[in-house]
Scaffold this motif. Structure first.
Motif, short mmCIF file in Angstrom:
data_model
loop_
_atom_site.label_atom_id
_atom_site.label_comp_id
_atom_site.label_asym_id
_atom_site.label_seq_id
_atom_site.Cartn_x
_atom_site.Cartn_y
_atom_site.Cartn_z
N ALA A 1 0.87 -1.22 0.21
CA ALA A 1 -0.07 0.03 -0.01
C ALA A 1 0.92 1.46 0.01
N PHE A 2 0.29 2.18 -0.75
CA PHE A 2 1.05 3.50 -0.68
C PHE A 2 1.03 4.20 0.66
N ASP A 3 1.96 4.86 1.12
CA ASP A 3 2.24 5.78 2.42
C ASP A 3 3.24 7.11 1.79
N THR A 4 2.65 7.75 1.34
CA THR A 4 3.32 9.01 1.03
C THR A 4 3.20 10.49 1.77
N ALA A 5 2.41 10.17 2.99
CA ALA A 5 2.25 11.49 3.58
C ALA A 5 3.44 12.26 4.05
N ASP A 6 4.65 11.71 4.39
CA ASP A 6 5.67 12.12 5.06
C ASP A 6 6.86 12.55 3.90
N THR A 7 6.39 12.29 2.60
CA THR A 7 7.37 12.43 1.43
C THR A 7 7.51 13.78 0.94
N ASP A 8 8.55 14.25 0.60
CA ASP A 8 8.99 15.55 -0.09
C ASP A 8 8.39 15.49 -1.58
N ARG B 1 -6.66 9.40 -0.40
CA ARG B 1 -5.79 10.12 -0.66
C ARG B 1 -5.55 10.95 -1.79
N SER B 2 -5.02 12.09 -1.85
CA SER B 2 -5.31 13.13 -2.75
C SER B 2 -3.92 13.49 -2.99
N ILE B 3 -3.33 13.51 -4.57
CA ILE B 3 -2.19 13.75 -5.00
C ILE B 3 -2.20 15.13 -5.96
N ASP B 4 -1.36 16.08 -5.34
CA ASP B 4 -1.22 17.54 -6.07
C ASP B 4 -0.29 17.46 -7.03
N GLU C 1 -5.15 4.02 -0.95
CA GLU C 1 -3.76 3.64 -0.83
C GLU C 1 -3.46 2.46 -1.42
N SER C 2 -4.29 1.84 -2.15
CA SER C 2 -3.76 0.51 -3.07
C SER C 2 -3.30 1.07 -4.40
N GLY C 3 -3.34 2.45 -4.66
CA GLY C 3 -3.11 2.87 -5.95
C GLY C 3 -4.06 3.11 -7.04
N ALA C 4 -5.36 2.83 -6.57
CA ALA C 4 -6.44 3.07 -7.41
C ALA C 4 -6.85 4.33 -7.63
N ILE C 5 -7.08 4.92 -8.92
CA ILE C 5 -7.37 6.05 -8.81
C ILE C 5 -9.08 6.25 -9.13
N THR C 6 -9.52 7.32 -8.41
CA THR C 6 -11.05 7.35 -8.50
C THR C 6 -11.37 8.64 -9.18
N ARG D 1 -3.38 3.70 -17.36
CA ARG D 1 -2.15 2.76 -17.17
C ARG D 1 -1.60 2.74 -15.81
N SER D 2 -2.33 3.23 -14.88
CA SER D 2 -1.79 2.88 -13.46
C SER D 2 -1.99 1.69 -12.57
N VAL D 3 -1.42 1.30 -11.76
CA VAL D 3 -1.49 -0.12 -11.25
C VAL D 3 -1.95 0.14 -9.80
N SER D 4 -2.78 -0.57 -9.50
CA SER D 4 -3.09 -0.77 -8.23
C SER D 4 -2.97 -2.20 -7.59
N PHE D 5 -2.76 -2.34 -6.25
CA PHE D 5 -2.46 -3.38 -5.54
C PHE D 5 -3.43 -4.09 -4.81
N PRO D 6 -3.59 -5.40 -4.75
CA PRO D 6 -4.68 -6.03 -4.20
C PRO D 6 -4.45 -5.86 -2.63
N ASP D 7 -5.69 -6.05 -1.90
CA ASP D 7 -5.80 -5.86 -0.65
C ASP D 7 -5.25 -7.04 0.25
N ALA D 8 -5.04 -8.23 -0.42
CA ALA D 8 -4.28 -9.21 0.17
C ALA D 8 -2.95 -9.31 0.25
N GLU D 9 -2.28 -10.09 0.95
CA GLU D 9 -0.73 -10.22 1.01
C GLU D 9 -0.32 -11.01 -0.12
N VAL D 10 0.70 -10.32 -0.81
CA VAL D 10 1.40 -10.85 -1.86
C VAL D 10 2.83 -10.95 -1.91
N GLY D 11 3.76 -11.61 -2.75
CA GLY D 11 5.20 -11.91 -2.70
C GLY D 11 5.68 -11.84 -4.07
#
Length: 323
Positions: free
Chosen positions: A73-80, A132-135, A166-171, A199-209
């Motif tokens: 999952a994406f966690d970009t809150a503290d990213t410059d 989440r919102s990306i400016d 957080e999965s990367g899906a764009i709404t 062409r964006s990619v979202s991740f599943p909500d299940a554990e993957v390797g």
């Protein structure tokens, strides 16, 4: 000499006009831009925000991959702020009956972006399921087409916003042109963002390797409603850095294309569209940090009221590059 069927000629003209309109309508898919032979209108400025709703995605895990596994999952809150270049290309060739082939391709476009995660999700985006919102701030976009580059100069400083999860899906996608931005440049930038969204990619909500495979199903809304399946393979995972391989297929939902402006219908005689590529994704960054995807195919449409046949070959690509 073969006689000319006036009825067929009228329908051919109708289909031609309808297709030119439809070509713009399917910009989400092929990045198509009409190049009508009429003199171009004077460029005009456009300052209104454009909001584009993005159809929801359905993600299904086919293979969870090898251990160890975890939820990505994406966690970009503290990213410059992230600086990245988005480059898109699009080719559209079409032919009606035995007429001359026509080129409706769009010039290559490189859009420098500065991306950051907003502190809060606006209410209208939250209603789409966004968490989440990306400016985005648009820099000095360029193109090998000098005329387009000139038009793009006034678009520097335009802004956009991607609503997602957080999965990367764009709404949802919002674009706000700079005050002096010209319509021609606005349309080109909008096509590039549309390409990036689909062409964006979202991740599943299940554990993957590593080795995991999942599918992302989504409708692409355009002149034709298309069912798009993106098959994603997690090729590598190093901390928060993931490399994914991508395969894309599109199929029309209906065998009939309803042309814009009530200009008639076309039967979809055949439709192929596939693509592949890879993306480098850093889960701490708002946008992909590298990679490219190329897609294309051939379509054939027939007029139900005549013998008119329209053939189309399309291709497009999207590339992310650090700067």
């Amino acid at each position: 000499m073969k006689s000319i069927d006036r009825t067929s000629t009228v329908h051919s003209s109708t289909v031609r006009a309808g297709f030119l309109a439809a070509c713009c309508a399917v910009a989400l898919v092929a990045g198509c831009s009409s190049t009508d032979t009429e003199p171009a209108a004077e460029p005009t400025a456009s300052t209104s925000e454009v909001t584009i709703a993005v159809p929801p995605t359905t993600t299904t895990v086919v293979d969870p991959g090898t251990e160890p596994r975890r939820v990505l999952a994406f966690d970009t809150a503290d990213t410059d702020s992230q600086n990245i270049d988005l480059t898109t290309t699009s080719t559209v060739q079409q032919q009606i009956d035995i007429g001359a082939a026509q080129d409706f391709s769009s010039p290559e476009l490189t859009v420098p972006l500065s991306a950051s995660t907003a502190d809060a999700v606006p209410e209208d985006d939250a209603s789409t399921g966004a968490t989440r919102s990306i400016d985005l701030t648009i820099g000095a976009a360029t193109s090998p087409d000098e005329g387009l580059t000139d038009a793009l100069s006034a678009s520097e400083g335009s802004t956009a916003r991607l609503a997602g999860t957080e999965s990367g899906a764009i709404t949802a996608l919002h674009i706000t042109p700079a005050d002096a931005a010209l319509d021609t440049a606005r349309a080109a930038i909008e096509r590039s963002f549309n390409a990036a969204v689909y062409r964006s990619v979202s991740f599943p909500d299940a554990e993957v390797g590593v080795g995991a495979v999942w599918t992302i199903d989504q409708q692409v809304l355009s002149g034709i409603t298309l069912n798009q399946r993106t098959t994603v393979t997690l090729r590598a995972l190093d901390g928060d850095r993931a490399t994914v391989d991508i395969a894309i297929t599109q199929t029309p939902e209906s065998p009939v294309w309803n042309l814009p402006d009530n200009s008639g219908t076309l039967n979809i005689a055949s439709y192929t569209y596939t693509g592949s590529g890879s993306l480098d994704i850093d889960l701490t960054q708002p946008l992909p940090v590298g990679g490219s995807i190329t897609a294309g195919g051939d379509q054939m449409y027939t007029d139900p009221d005549s013998t008119t046949v329209l053939r189309q070959t399309v291709g497009d690509s999207i590339t992310w590059g650090d700067r």
